[in-house]
Design a protein around this motif. Structure first.
Motif, PDB file in Angstrom:
ATOM      1  N   GLN A 142       0.825  -1.200   0.000  1.00 52.42           N
ATOM      2  CA  GLN A 142       0.000   0.000   0.000  1.00 52.42           C
ATOM      3  C   GLN A 142       0.858   1.249   0.000  1.00 52.42           C
ATOM      4  O   GLN A 142       2.017   1.215   0.428  1.00 52.42           O
ATOM      5  CB  GLN A 142      -0.910   0.030   1.230  1.00 52.42           C
ATOM      6  N   PRO A 143       0.292   2.383  -0.450  1.00 55.46           N
ATOM      7  CA  PRO A 143       1.018   3.648  -0.351  1.00 55.46           C
ATOM      8  C   PRO A 143       1.243   4.015   1.113  1.00 55.46           C
ATOM      9  O   PRO A 143       0.471   3.622   1.997  1.00 55.46           O
ATOM     10  CB  PRO A 143       0.075   4.648  -1.029  1.00 55.46           C
ATOM     11  N   SER A 144       2.280   4.777   1.377  1.00 58.20           N
ATOM     12  CA  SER A 144       2.555   5.223   2.745  1.00 58.20           C
ATOM     13  C   SER A 144       1.568   6.308   3.154  1.00 58.20           C
ATOM     14  O   SER A 144       0.950   6.956   2.306  1.00 58.20           O
ATOM     15  CB  SER A 144       3.988   5.754   2.844  1.00 58.20           C
ATOM     16  N   PHE A 145       1.418   6.499   4.452  1.00 55.80           N
ATOM     17  CA  PHE A 145       0.547   7.570   4.936  1.00 55.80           C
ATOM     18  C   PHE A 145       1.151   8.173   6.206  1.00 55.80           C
ATOM     19  O   PHE A 145       1.779   7.478   7.016  1.00 55.80           O
ATOM     20  CB  PHE A 145      -0.884   7.073   5.189  1.00 55.80           C
ATOM     21  N   PRO A 146       0.984   9.499   6.402  1.00 56.31           N
ATOM     22  CA  PRO A 146       1.580  10.190   7.548  1.00 56.31           C
ATOM     23  C   PRO A 146       0.736  10.025   8.800  1.00 56.31           C
ATOM     24  O   PRO A 146      -0.486   9.853   8.733  1.00 56.31           O
ATOM     25  CB  PRO A 146       1.594  11.648   7.090  1.00 56.31           C
ATOM     26  N   LEU A 147       1.381  10.084   9.941  1.00 53.66           N
ATOM     27  CA  LEU A 147       0.702   9.955  11.219  1.00 53.66           C
ATOM     28  C   LEU A 147       0.830  11.253  12.016  1.00 53.66           C
ATOM     29  O   LEU A 147       1.881  11.879  12.025  1.00 53.66           O
ATOM     30  CB  LEU A 147       1.292   8.795  12.020  1.00 53.66           C
ATOM     31  N   GLU A 148      -0.254  11.629  12.667  1.00 54.17           N
ATOM     32  CA  GLU A 148      -0.276  12.848  13.485  1.00 54.17           C
ATOM     33  C   GLU A 148      -0.219  12.464  14.957  1.00 54.17           C
ATOM     34  O   GLU A 148      -0.993  11.619  15.427  1.00 54.17           O
ATOM     35  CB  GLU A 148      -1.554  13.635  13.193  1.00 54.17           C
ATOM     36  N   ALA A 149       0.692  13.063  15.687  1.00 55.79           N
ATOM     37  CA  ALA A 149       0.865  12.723  17.103  1.00 55.79           C
ATOM     38  C   ALA A 149      -0.271  13.292  17.947  1.00 55.79           C
ATOM     39  O   ALA A 149      -0.607  14.471  17.843  1.00 55.79           O
ATOM     40  CB  ALA A 149       2.200  13.259  17.607  1.00 55.79           C
ATOM     41  N   THR A 150      -0.848  12.437  18.780  1.00 53.39           N
ATOM     42  CA  THR A 150      -1.830  12.876  19.768  1.00 53.39           C
ATOM     43  C   THR A 150      -1.258  12.762  21.173  1.00 53.39           C
ATOM     44  O   THR A 150      -1.815  13.280  22.127  1.00 53.39           O
ATOM     45  CB  THR A 150      -3.118  12.040  19.674  1.00 53.39           C
ATOM     46  N   ASN A 166       3.371   8.703  22.452  1.00 58.81           N
ATOM     47  CA  ASN A 166       3.366   7.300  21.993  1.00 58.81           C
ATOM     48  C   ASN A 166       2.121   6.938  21.189  1.00 58.81           C
ATOM     49  O   ASN A 166       1.903   5.771  20.883  1.00 58.81           O
ATOM     50  CB  ASN A 166       3.476   6.361  23.200  1.00 58.81           C
ATOM     51  N   ALA A 167       1.303   7.938  20.849  1.00 58.80           N
ATOM     52  CA  ALA A 167       0.053   7.668  20.138  1.00 58.80           C
ATOM     53  C   ALA A 167      -0.060   8.564  18.904  1.00 58.80           C
ATOM     54  O   ALA A 167       0.201   9.765  18.979  1.00 58.80           O
ATOM     55  CB  ALA A 167      -1.142   7.879  21.055  1.00 58.80           C
ATOM     56  N   PHE A 168      -0.449   7.952  17.786  1.00 56.17           N
ATOM     57  CA  PHE A 168      -0.517   8.672  16.516  1.00 56.17           C
ATOM     58  C   PHE A 168      -1.790   8.258  15.775  1.00 56.17           C
ATOM     59  O   PHE A 168      -2.293   7.150  15.964  1.00 56.17           O
ATOM     60  CB  PHE A 168       0.710   8.348  15.656  1.00 56.17           C
ATOM     61  N   LYS A 169      -2.284   9.155  14.943  1.00 52.78           N
ATOM     62  CA  LYS A 169      -3.519   8.856  14.229  1.00 52.78           C
ATOM     63  C   LYS A 169      -3.410   9.221  12.758  1.00 52.78           C
ATOM     64  O   LYS A 169      -2.575  10.041  12.353  1.00 52.78           O
ATOM     65  CB  LYS A 169      -4.698   9.606  14.856  1.00 52.78           C
ATOM     66  N   PHE A 170      -4.262   8.583  11.968  1.00 54.36           N
ATOM     67  CA  PHE A 170      -4.431   8.911  10.555  1.00 54.36           C
ATOM     68  C   PHE A 170      -5.925   9.040  10.328  1.00 54.36           C
ATOM     69  O   PHE A 170      -6.640   8.065  10.118  1.00 54.36           O
ATOM     70  CB  PHE A 170      -3.824   7.812   9.674  1.00 54.36           C
ATOM     71  N   ASP A 171      -6.410  10.281  10.423  1.00 52.86           N
ATOM     72  CA  ASP A 171      -7.851  10.528  10.393  1.00 52.86           C
ATOM     73  C   ASP A 171      -8.512  10.083   9.100  1.00 52.86           C
ATOM     74  O   ASP A 171      -9.692   9.742   9.086  1.00 52.86           O
ATOM     75  CB  ASP A 171      -8.138  12.024  10.611  1.00 52.86           C
ATOM     76  N   ALA A 172      -7.775  10.110   8.002  1.00 44.75           N
ATOM     77  CA  ALA A 172      -8.367   9.770   6.709  1.00 44.75           C
ATOM     78  C   ALA A 172      -8.905   8.347   6.679  1.00 44.75           C
ATOM     79  O   ALA A 172      -9.797   8.032   5.888  1.00 44.75           O
ATOM     80  CB  ALA A 172      -7.345   9.964   5.596  1.00 44.75           C
ATOM     81  N   ALA A 173      -8.373   7.476   7.521  1.00 43.33           N
ATOM     82  CA  ALA A 173      -8.841   6.082   7.554  1.00 43.33           C
ATOM     83  C   ALA A 173      -9.290   5.659   8.944  1.00 43.33           C
ATOM     84  O   ALA A 173      -9.556   4.492   9.182  1.00 43.33           O
ATOM     85  CB  ALA A 173      -7.738   5.149   7.063  1.00 43.33           C
ATOM     86  N   GLY A 174      -9.367   6.616   9.877  1.00 40.40           N
ATOM     87  CA  GLY A 174      -9.795   6.279  11.230  1.00 40.40           C
ATOM     88  C   GLY A 174      -8.841   5.349  11.945  1.00 40.40           C
ATOM     89  O   GLY A 174      -9.247   4.493  12.732  1.00 40.40           O
ATOM     90  N   ILE A 175      -7.543   5.514  11.687  1.00 38.00           N
ATOM     91  CA  ILE A 175      -6.520   4.639  12.255  1.00 38.00           C
ATOM     92  C   ILE A 175      -5.824   5.318  13.431  1.00 38.00           C
ATOM     93  O   ILE A 175      -5.487   6.502  13.369  1.00 38.00           O
ATOM     94  CB  ILE A 175      -5.467   4.269  11.191  1.00 38.00           C
ATOM     95  N   VAL A 176      -5.587   4.571  14.494  1.00 35.73           N
ATOM     96  CA  VAL A 176      -4.771   5.006  15.625  1.00 35.73           C
ATOM     97  C   VAL A 176      -3.693   3.960  15.867  1.00 35.73           C
ATOM     98  O   VAL A 176      -3.985   2.760  15.884  1.00 35.73           O
ATOM     99  CB  VAL A 176      -5.613   5.198  16.908  1.00 35.73           C
ATOM    100  N   LEU A 177      -2.455   4.416  16.013  1.00 43.42           N
ATOM    101  CA  LEU A 177      -1.342   3.530  16.343  1.00 43.42           C
ATOM    102  C   LEU A 177      -0.767   3.946  17.681  1.00 43.42           C
ATOM    103  O   LEU A 177      -0.441   5.115  17.896  1.00 43.42           O
ATOM    104  CB  LEU A 177      -0.249   3.597  15.271  1.00 43.42           C
ATOM    105  N   GLU A 178      -0.651   2.987  18.594  1.00 36.74           N
ATOM    106  CA  GLU A 178      -0.060   3.242  19.912  1.00 36.74           C
ATOM    107  C   GLU A 178       1.175   2.367  20.071  1.00 36.74           C
ATOM    108  O   GLU A 178       1.132   1.163  19.782  1.00 36.74           O
ATOM    109  CB  GLU A 178      -1.067   2.961  21.023  1.00 36.74           C
ATOM    110  N   PHE A 179       2.287   2.981  20.522  1.00 38.20           N
ATOM    111  CA  PHE A 179       3.568   2.293  20.600  1.00 38.20           C
ATOM    112  C   PHE A 179       3.993   2.049  22.047  1.00 38.20           C
ATOM    113  O   PHE A 179       3.763   2.880  22.935  1.00 38.20           O
ATOM    114  CB  PHE A 179       4.652   3.112  19.901  1.00 38.20           C
TER     115      PHE A 179
END
Length: 438
Positions: A393-401, A404-417
């Protein structure tokens, strides 16, 4: 375009409430917020009983010349094209040019299983033909002209995914082949057939088969958001044809779906076939639930363009949303629009600006795998922005919330590290998926 993580279907919970009072201020507020934070570019139109009750357009057709978008802007609508193509095939059935049970070997003898795959199987994604957009080299040639012979060669070269009519699985290849069948039946190009059979009779003045993007014709470029808007490449229209090359705008899309459900495009019998959902797919239509109600329509994605259109038959309500730059999920905008119409609450997004040091970002970098889903995600940083890329898949940027937590609103994704445990949790659609750094 390849889609594994990113989903654009509307799937909500069930309750009951109804109001015919449209709260336009709520939707206005959302668009003002998106525009202020440079999170979205696109247009929306809502109609009730054939009358437009709301329109809005934000962003730019072209960022280089600062040409602002307007209600006249036309967008590539991606797979919403499939509803037009399915309608054209069923019109051909009504004209006794073809029938849904005939096999496709007459047209495509080199396609595997052509002697058992029917026209109907192509329409509702039950053919088992592989999706050429999933080929590893697709993004290496998708901007170049492809002849019909070359596309058939590419589609024929793929392996059989499953035996015909044993299951449903989305494949753009199905609608490429349907486009060629239409051209054979009418001895005209797909664009001419679309104009003759649908757009001219319905007076859809902004809908046609696209080509090279032309700003002078009120078309727009598409962009992806990676800290800033970056212009996307253009898929050559010779490739998707009736699977994804149609250009339109929200008001035209609403008019098309209104006429389709009024029986002015195909017969009621054939409309019912289009609406019949089996293994998630109808014939050129998808079903979108909203609480106890349901709408029918389609989503679309090509290059940086994203779109969704739906029609609620009982309420005679049509909504269409087209975007050429998305940093916020289309699903949430549609939810806000529907909640504004049906008098339900909507929580406005909060766009954070948490600063995370490069050292911390580096600690999250790496490749992550999960035992829950067969997908690997690579994490890296670019210009102090964390970047994620799933397999194929194409890459996508993450916004820090948070740090240790980042989101990609365009797909409703949250990543927690959790860097100590070398773990990452992917949250999407109410589900959590645990990944471990390799």
């Amino acid at each position: 375009m390849k889609k594994i993580i990113i989903s654009y279907c509307i799937a909500l919970i069930t309750t009951s409430a109804f109001s015919q009072t449209f709260n336009s201020k709520k939707l206005d507020s959302l668009f003002a917020l998106l525009e202020k934070n440079s999170k979205y570019m696109g247009s929306i139109a809502i109609s009730e009983n054939g009358k437009t009750i709301y329109t809005k357009s934000i962003g730019f057709d072209d960022l280089t010349s600062a040409k602002k978008s307007s209600l006249n802007t036309k967008y590539r609508i991606g797979s919403i094209s499939k509803t037009f193509t399915a309608s054209l095939i069923l019109k051909a059935v009504e004209e006794n040019k073809i029938n849904l049970n005939q096999t496709i070997d007459k047209y495509f003898p080199t396609v595997k299983n052509a002697k058992t795959i029917t026209i109907g199987n192509l329409l509702n994604h039950r053919s088992g033909i592989h999706d050429f957009t999933n080929d590893d080299d697709y993004l290496k040639w998708n901007t170049q002209y492809q002849s019909r012979a070359k596309m058939i060669e590419r589609i024929s070269a793929g392996t059989i995914v499953f035996e015909p009519d044993t299951k449903g699985q989305y494949s753009n290849s199905n609608y490429i082949l349907l486009s060629y069948i239409l051209e054979d039946l009418y001895k005209k190009s797909y664009g001419e057939i679309l104009s003759l059979k649908i757009t001219k009779p319905l007076h859809l003045k902004n809908t046609y088969l696209g080509g090279k993007i032309n700003l002078n014709n009120n078309e727009c470029y598409s962009y992806t958001l990676e800290g800033k808007w970056n212009k996307e490449s253009e898929t050559d229209a010779s490739i998707p044809l009736g699977a994804g090359a149609v250009v339109s705008n929200p008001t035209d899309l609403n008019l098309f779906y209104e006429n389709l459900f009024a029986g002015k495009v195909v017969s009621t019998e054939h409309l019912n076939q289009m609406k019949t959902i089996k293994d998630k797919f109808g014939m050129g239509l998808l079903e979108f639930p909203y609480y106890e109600r349901k709408s029918y329509g389609h989503t679309g994605g090509i290059d940086g363009f994203r779109s969704v259109a739906g029609y609620f038959p009982n309420e005679k309500l049509a909504l269409a949303l087209t975007s050429n730059g998305m940093g916020y999920d289309n699903n949430n905008i549609m939810l806000c629009a529907l909640n504004s119409y049906f008098n339900k609450p909507f929580v406005m997004p909060v766009f954070s600006n948490v600063a995370v040091t490069p050292a911390i970002l580096d600690s999250y970098s790496g490749t992550y795998g999960s035992l829950q889903i067969p997908l690997k995600i690579s994490i890296s940083q670019k210009n102090n922005i964390l970047i994620a890329q799933a397999t194929g898949q194409p890459s996508f940027p993450l916004e820090a919330t948070a740090t240790n937590a980042f989101k990609f609103d365009a797909a409703g994704i949250v990543l927690e590290f959790n860097s100590e445990k070398k773990e990452m949790t992917l949250k999407q659609g109410g589900k959590d998926y645990l990944f471990t750094k390799e």
